[in-house]
Motif scaffolding. Structure first.
Motif, PDB file in Angstrom:
ATOM      1  N   ASP A   1      43.370  46.308  40.264  1.00 46.53           N
ATOM      2  CA  ASP A   1      43.701  45.038  40.934  1.00 46.53           C
ATOM      3  C   ASP A   1      44.838  44.379  40.167  1.00 46.53           C
ATOM      4  OD1 ASP A   1      43.509  42.972  42.817  1.00 46.53           O
ATOM      5  OD2 ASP A   1      42.100  41.838  41.573  1.00 46.53           O
TER       6      ASP A   1
ATOM      7  N   ALA B   1      45.040  31.539  44.775  1.00 50.32           N
ATOM      8  CA  ALA B   1      45.928  32.602  45.240  1.00 50.32           C
ATOM      9  C   ALA B   1      47.201  32.691  44.407  1.00 50.32           C
ATOM     10  CB  ALA B   1      46.287  32.379  46.706  1.00 50.32           C
ATOM     11  N   SER B   2      47.618  31.577  43.788  1.00 49.44           N
ATOM     12  CA  SER B   2      48.836  31.588  42.972  1.00 49.44           C
ATOM     13  C   SER B   2      48.525  30.986  41.609  1.00 49.44           C
ATOM     14  CB  SER B   2      49.946  30.814  43.681  1.00 49.44           C
ATOM     15  OG  SER B   2      49.519  29.472  43.971  1.00 49.44           O
TER      16      SER B   2
ATOM     17  N   SER C   1      47.444  34.429  36.276  1.00 45.92           N
ATOM     18  CA  SER C   1      48.159  34.240  37.533  1.00 45.92           C
ATOM     19  C   SER C   1      49.335  35.205  37.586  1.00 45.92           C
ATOM     20  CB  SER C   1      48.666  32.798  37.665  1.00 45.92           C
ATOM     21  OG  SER C   1      49.570  32.684  38.754  1.00 45.92           O
TER      22      SER C   1
ATOM     23  N   ALA D   1      41.650  37.033  44.280  1.00 44.74           N
ATOM     24  CA  ALA D   1      41.926  35.879  45.141  1.00 44.74           C
ATOM     25  C   ALA D   1      41.236  36.004  46.494  1.00 44.74           C
ATOM     26  CB  ALA D   1      43.429  35.721  45.332  1.00 44.74           C
ATOM     27  N   ALA D   2      41.152  37.239  47.021  1.00 45.42           N
ATOM     28  CA  ALA D   2      40.532  37.439  48.330  1.00 45.42           C
ATOM     29  C   ALA D   2      39.045  37.130  48.312  1.00 45.42           C
ATOM     30  CB  ALA D   2      40.760  38.867  48.805  1.00 45.42           C
TER      31      ALA D   2
ATOM     32  N   ARG E   1      47.696  43.192  40.934  1.00 43.44           N
ATOM     33  CA  ARG E   1      48.310  41.982  41.486  1.00 43.44           C
ATOM     34  C   ARG E   1      47.341  40.824  41.634  1.00 43.44           C
ATOM     35  NH1 ARG E   1      52.300  44.097  46.376  1.00 43.44           N
ATOM     36  NH2 ARG E   1      53.640  45.435  45.071  1.00 43.44           N
ATOM     37  N   GLY E   2      46.078  41.051  41.338  1.00 39.40           N
ATOM     38  CA  GLY E   2      45.092  39.987  41.451  1.00 39.40           C
ATOM     39  C   GLY E   2      44.724  39.623  42.869  1.00 39.40           C
ATOM     40  N   THR E   3      45.111  40.459  43.841  1.00 37.26           N
ATOM     41  CA  THR E   3      44.819  40.122  45.240  1.00 37.26           C
ATOM     42  C   THR E   3      43.331  40.232  45.553  1.00 37.26           C
ATOM     43  OG1 THR E   3      45.369  42.409  45.815  1.00 37.26           O
ATOM     44  CG2 THR E   3      47.107  40.763  46.060  1.00 37.26           C
ATOM     45  N   GLY E   4      42.659  41.194  44.941  1.00 36.19           N
ATOM     46  CA  GLY E   4      41.222  41.334  45.176  1.00 36.19           C
ATOM     47  C   GLY E   4      40.461  40.134  44.657  1.00 36.19           C
TER      48      GLY E   4
ATOM     49  N   GLU F   1      49.125  38.055  33.188  1.00 40.22           N
ATOM     50  CA  GLU F   1      48.952  38.299  34.629  1.00 40.22           C
ATOM     51  C   GLU F   1      47.525  38.033  35.082  1.00 40.22           C
ATOM     52  OE1 GLU F   1      50.613  40.165  32.634  1.00 40.22           O
ATOM     53  OE2 GLU F   1      52.570  40.620  33.495  1.00 40.22           O
TER      54      GLU F   1
END
Length: 346
Positions: free
Chosen positions: A163, A275-276, A129, A170-171, A165-168, A126
């Protein structure tokens, strides 16, 4: 009398020769028509690229480990080709699950399927990605369902729980882009003609920004450890952007800064796949994005943050190449400045 004086002044202004940087050519309808046609066409082309990257993302040449006896491996490969397409996965055989885990930690593969007497074990990463990890987990679930065997999932390299989901992570791409563009544009425009000062800004500014971003990510739990490698990776990514924009701006002025901004934000940003995953972008966009600073910088940062055993030379050389291009453009601007004849005062 006042009206006569104003008309005379306007006439003199119209007949005065253009000053430095000005042009005597007046805009024409041809210019207006060109804007009406060219700008919408360029924006439409960019919109087509953005939409094509977002619609129905599918895996392309995803390196996937496979641990299975030869007959089962052949059946799995045929099933994956039938369901996802011939180019969806790049299957790589490993003798056992331990070897597949090591390959994931070195980023040789982004996941693996281990098929044995007890069923299917899906090995994911994860941290590389989260989206692609879900795709690989779905593949394993499909194989288990088709063969009526149990499926277990194991996360080999996971991001921090804060984090998950890894959103931080990617953001953080957009602020990094802004930092690089701001440093490069400020050096090119505010310090126009001062080549040494421009070089100092794009050399030292990214280091300060990289340390700041790494500190924020550590504080917010985006990365757990390896502060120094993450800071260096972020500094190199920001530096690659700022050096190129500063060089283009020093050589071409404001248009050069604009070209750099379009390249980094409107083209490099979506092609980075941060992002992906680059492997979920249509071919060949994902591969092209890895040759641009956001893509190479994002890959480098993920690697040093979560995959300490994986090689980083490729991404480092790409980013250094962009720094070298920017330095070359700055050098050309300095050479042109030296060769320009000194203007004598009137």
């Amino acid at each position: 009398m006042g009206t006569y004086t104003e008309n005379t002044a306007r006439t003199q202004r119209r007949t005065e020769p253009p000053g430095p940087g000005e042009t005597s050519r007046r805009p024409s309808w041809r210019d207006a028509i060109g804007m009406i046609v060219a700008i919408p066409l360029v924006v439409t082309a960019l919109a087509a690229m953005f939409v094509s990257l977002a619609v129905d993302p599918k895996p392309h040449e995803v390196p996937l480990g496979l641990v299975a006896p030869p007959p089962a491996a052949q059946n799995i490969e045929a099933a994956l080709s039938a369901r996802a397409g011939d180019d969806a996965f790049d299957l790589r055989a490993y003798p056992d699950a331990a070897a597949a885990r090591s390959a994931i930690e070195r980023r040789e593969v982004l996941g693996a399927l281990a098929v044995g007497p007890g069923g299917v074990t899906v090995l994911t990463a994860e941290a590389a990605s989260p989206v692609l990890a879900q795709v690989i987990a779905g593949v394993g679930a499909g194989i288990g369902s088709a063969q009526n065997i149990p499926v277990a999932t194991e996360s080999v390299v996971a991001p921090p729980e804060s984090d998950a989901r890894g959103t931080g992570f990617a953001a953080g791409l957009l602020p990094l882009l802004i930092a690089g563009m701001a440093l490069g544009a400020a050096a090119a425009l505010a310090l126009a003609g001062r080549i040494r000062m421009q070089a100092a800004v794009v050399l030292l500014g990214p280091i300060v920004a990289g340390l700041g971003f790494a500190g924020v990510w550590s504080w917010l739990g985006v990365v757990d450890e390896r502060f120094v490698p993450v800071a260096l990776a972020l500094s190199l990514m920001i530096g690659a952007i700022s050096w190129f924009i500063a060089g283009a701006g020093a050589l071409l002025g404001a248009p050069g800064v604009g070209i750099g901004a379009v390249l980094m934000v409107l083209i490099s940003n979506p092609l980075s796949g941060l992002a992906s995953s680059p492997y979920l972008l249509p071919s060949p966009w994902g591969a092209i994005g890895q040759w641009l600073p956001p893509g190479a910088g994002g890959t480098l940062t993920r690697t040093v943050a979560f995959f300490p055993d994986a090689p980083v030379a490729g991404a480092v050389w790409i980013l250094l190449g962009w720094v070298a291009v920017g330095a070359l453009l700055l050098g050309l601007a300095a050479l042109r400045q030296r060769r320009a004849p000194a203007s004598a005062p009137a």
